[in-house]
Design an enzyme around this catalytic site. Structure first.
Site, PDB file in Angstrom:
ATOM      1  N   ASP A 299       0.870  -1.167   0.000  1.00 38.02           N
ATOM      2  CA  ASP A 299       0.000   0.000   0.000  1.00 38.02           C
ATOM      3  C   ASP A 299       0.914   1.226   0.000  1.00 38.02           C
ATOM      4  OD1 ASP A 299      -3.193   0.610   1.607  1.00 38.02           O
ATOM      5  OD2 ASP A 299      -2.057   1.790   0.184  1.00 38.02           O
ATOM      6  N   GLU A 485     -10.463   7.084   3.836  1.00 34.30           N
ATOM      7  CA  GLU A 485      -9.456   6.490   4.725  1.00 34.30           C
ATOM      8  C   GLU A 485      -9.592   6.961   6.165  1.00 34.30           C
ATOM      9  OE1 GLU A 485      -6.213   6.489   1.162  1.00 34.30           O
ATOM     10  OE2 GLU A 485      -5.637   5.556   3.052  1.00 34.30           O
TER      11      GLU A 485
HETATM   12  C1  GLC Z   1      -4.100   4.396  -0.027  1.00 37.76           C
HETATM   13  C2  GLC Z   1      -5.106   3.287   0.195  1.00 37.76           C
HETATM   14  C3  GLC Z   1      -5.206   2.310  -0.941  1.00 37.76           C
HETATM   15  C4  GLC Z   1      -4.945   3.023  -2.262  1.00 37.76           C
HETATM   16  C5  GLC Z   1      -3.511   3.506  -2.253  1.00 37.76           C
HETATM   17  C6  GLC Z   1      -3.166   4.321  -3.510  1.00 37.76           C
HETATM   18  O1  GLC Z   1      -3.374   4.631   1.142  1.00 37.76           O
HETATM   19  O2  GLC Z   1      -4.986   2.541   1.399  1.00 37.76           O
HETATM   20  O3  GLC Z   1      -6.523   1.736  -0.904  1.00 37.76           O
HETATM   21  O4  GLC Z   1      -5.140   2.121  -3.356  1.00 37.76           O
HETATM   22  O5  GLC Z   1      -3.184   4.273  -1.103  1.00 37.76           O
HETATM   23  O6  GLC Z   1      -3.870   5.521  -3.501  1.00 37.76           O
END
Ligand code: GLC
Length: 605
Positions: A299, A485
């Site tokens: 992530d 988030e």
């Molecule tokens: C974020 C999220 C993830 C996303 C990634 C790219 O922190 O947790 O779901 O795909 O970063 O944006």
């Protein structure tokens, strides 16, 4: 050599087991296709230097901290577009930006094409003007796999049209607690429903993977993201391994069976161990016993947050958004291989998985976007499917005194700023990471939909001043402003959101209940909220979740042109206490009596 012999005989066994010649033929073609890809992967890998291999395991943002020739000189494997400067004004400019980067990658010795990734989680939501679908919680309420497959296929077309070959979707979490800020990104608290819709979503996004209108999908976040103790994003999940196996893994098993091209590791810890460094679950379970042969991607900034040797040795194949740490990450990983901290086989496994997906996507044959797809962005055919998804996502929780359906010839007052703001109705991950507080291009609002279908006067009381001038019914639209988030965690560090409606929204409903009108409340939210009192005060109450760009789909049901079909994808809490008790730190607590159970939903019939 032994392995190759074993693989060949296993394949022959499989073909002979097939009874019909057509099935045999198709199987032979599929197997030979895979065989050919494996041979290409092996031969390309054999030519690669360690620098080129480490480069493939690197993903950077297209605008930040990478200089013009980094893509070539650092042999970058993937580019991500996320919050920040847009690749250009219109889709043609987005495509040309990515073509420029792709040409850099193809100028290298081995000319390995880039993967372009984006968070297109409910349509190509980073591009204003794209078709924006209800977030997954709404698709969970609709519970229609064919519809999910179609929304995913349209998302893939509009993602490809803006230059992307990889989407970081679907989120297949099983949210245990509405306090989590990402409940809406997942389908449901039900493992079974989530598993069913996951299969459809992967199928819709990927098709056969090599077509020009499909993209590589990502099952995320592996594993336990939605089941942290007390619903904290990136918190600790202390479920037993049996519980994880029974309730959290099935969607991933389904995704792997459907051929999902990538899985994203999760920020949470599991029994205190970071999921990014969880070798037992990533390598032994996901890649081993579950047979996942695609890419495990970290992530956001997985490298700087979790270190590199630990996550690479655990089984992470590509590290997301390394920009800013590019030099450290690449030299650090090379050094770790040279000094034996990271085995060469681990690097080769990671690179094979990356190359395999690039071959499966056909990137070596067609590395550039298809400009003819640009004309498909936001077309009425796509919006009609989105409107159907809106209609089928609506859950009718109460309908007393025949408040609904509304009469087209009756005077209606529509109340609240949420009624005329497509940003609010779409939630997070819309135009911007945290969503938009304004209406955006191509979308229709709830008010516009009501005005379009009504055959009488529609009054708009935006601020709830109460000017209803003899209306027969009040449609009051309330809910949560957009979040994404950890910003959406209730009681989280941001503490911006609460378990109930805001006081202002509670007052809107309160103020209209004593005016002798039928009161219809439409709740825009990313999760169930404590609305027990407001439901009592209303004649009708609709959970609309986060419907996306086609707000007019709501009016089509309110006026009865279509019936309600949605069923609750989550049980609905009766009190704030329910949230606390819904998931304690050790077990799933079914002793809580919800206000409405999972699967509840009324209709006109
Ligand atoms: C974020 C999220 C993830 C996303 C990634 C790219 O922190 O947790 O779901 O795909 O970063 O944006």
């Amino acid at each position: 050599m032994m392995f190759m012999k074993w693989r060949h005989s296993a394949i022959m066994l499989l073909i002979n087991a097939c009874c019909f010649s057509s099935c045999q033929q198709q199987l032979k073609e599929e197997i030979s296709m895979n065989e050919i890809i494996e041979q290409k992967v092996d031969s390309l890998l054999a030519q690669m230097t360690l620098e080129e291999k480490v480069g493939q395991m690197t993903q950077v943002r297209h605008f930040d901290d990478i200089s013009d020739n980094d893509i070539a000189s650092k042999f970058i494997g993937s580019v991500i577009h996320t919050q920040g400067p847009l690749p250009g004004k219109g889709a043609a400019e987005w495509q040309s930006k990515f073509i420029e980067l792709q040409k850099q990658a193809l100028s290298t010795r081995l000319a390995i094409p880039l993967l372009f990734g984006v968070d297109a989680v409910h349509g190509q939501n980073t591009y204003e003007g794209a078709t924006i679908f209800p977030h997954n919680i709404g698709l969970g309420a609709a519970g229609n796999p064919d519809l999910v497959e179609r929304t995913a296929a349209i998302t893939a077309i509009e993602a490809q049209a803006t230059g992307f070959t990889w989407v970081f979707s679907p989120c297949v979490a099983i949210p245990y607690n509405e306090k989590w800020g990402r409940v809406y990104e997942a389908f449901s608290e039900s493992t079974e429903l989530t598993t069913k819709l996951t299969k459809a979503s992967i199928r819709g996004h990927q098709g056969e993977l090599s077509e020009r209108e499909t993209v590589m999908a990502t099952a995320k976040h592996f594993v336990g993201d939605g089941s942290t103790d007390f619903g904290v994003e990136g918190g600790n999940t202390s479920l037993s391994s049996e519980h994880v196996t029974q309730r959290l893994l099935p969607p991933y098993q389904a995704a792997v069976k459907e051929g999902v091209g990538s899985v994203m590791a999760s920020f949470n810890t599991l029994d205190g161990k970071s999921m990014h460094a969880h070798k037992a679950l990533i390598t032994d379970t996901l890649k081993g016993s579950m047979g996942f042969d695609g890419i495990v991607v970290s992530d956001w900034k997985g490298y700087s947050r979790f270190g590199e040797t630990g996550i690479i040795n655990a089984g992470i194949d590509m590290v997301m958004a390394v920009d800013g740490d590019l030099e450290d990450y690449q030299s650090g990983l090379k050094e770790a291989v040279e000094n034996g901290t990271v085995p060469q086989e681990r690097i080769d496994d990671a690179v094979k998985r990356i190359l395999r997906q690039k071959y499966r996507l056909g990137l070596f044959d067609h590395p550039f976007p298809d400009t003819t797809l640009i004309g498909k962005i936001g077309i009425e055919e796509h919006r009609a499917i989105a409107r159907q998804a809106v209609r089928e996502s609506l859950v009718l929780l109460k309908n007393d005194n025949s408040a609904l359906p509304l009469k087209k010839k009756a005077k209606i007052v529509v109340v609240g700023e949420f009624a005329d703001n497509s940003g609010f109705q779409s939630g997070g991950w819309t135009v911007n990471w945290q969503g938009s507080t304004e209406s955006y291009k191509g979308a229709t609002t709830i008010l516009e939909g009501i005005k379009d279908l009504s055959e009488a006067e529609v009054i708009y009381d935006k601020d709830g001043s109460g000017n209803h001038e003899g209306a027969e019914a009040a449609v009051i639209v309330v809910g949560e402003t957009p979040y994404a988030e950890f910003f959406g965690d209730i009681g989280g560090e941001m503490d911006l959101f609460q378990h109930t409606l805001t006081e202002a929204h509670q007052n809107l409903i309160e103020s209209y209940r004593s005016k002798g009108l039928k009161v219809v409340v439409i709740l825009i939210s990313g999760r169930p909220l404590v609305t027990t009192e407001q439901i009592e005060q209303s004649d009708a109450f609709v959970a609309a979740w986060l419907p996306g760009s086609e707000g007019d789909g709501i009016a089509q049901v309110l006026f009865g042109d279509h019936d309600f079909k949605g069923k609750l994808p989550h049980s609905w809490p009766k009190s704030v206490e329910d949230y606390k008790g819904k998931y304690g730190p050790n077990f799933w607590d079914d002793s809580i009596e919800p206000l409405f159970p999972f699967g509840y939903g009324l209709s006109y019939r």
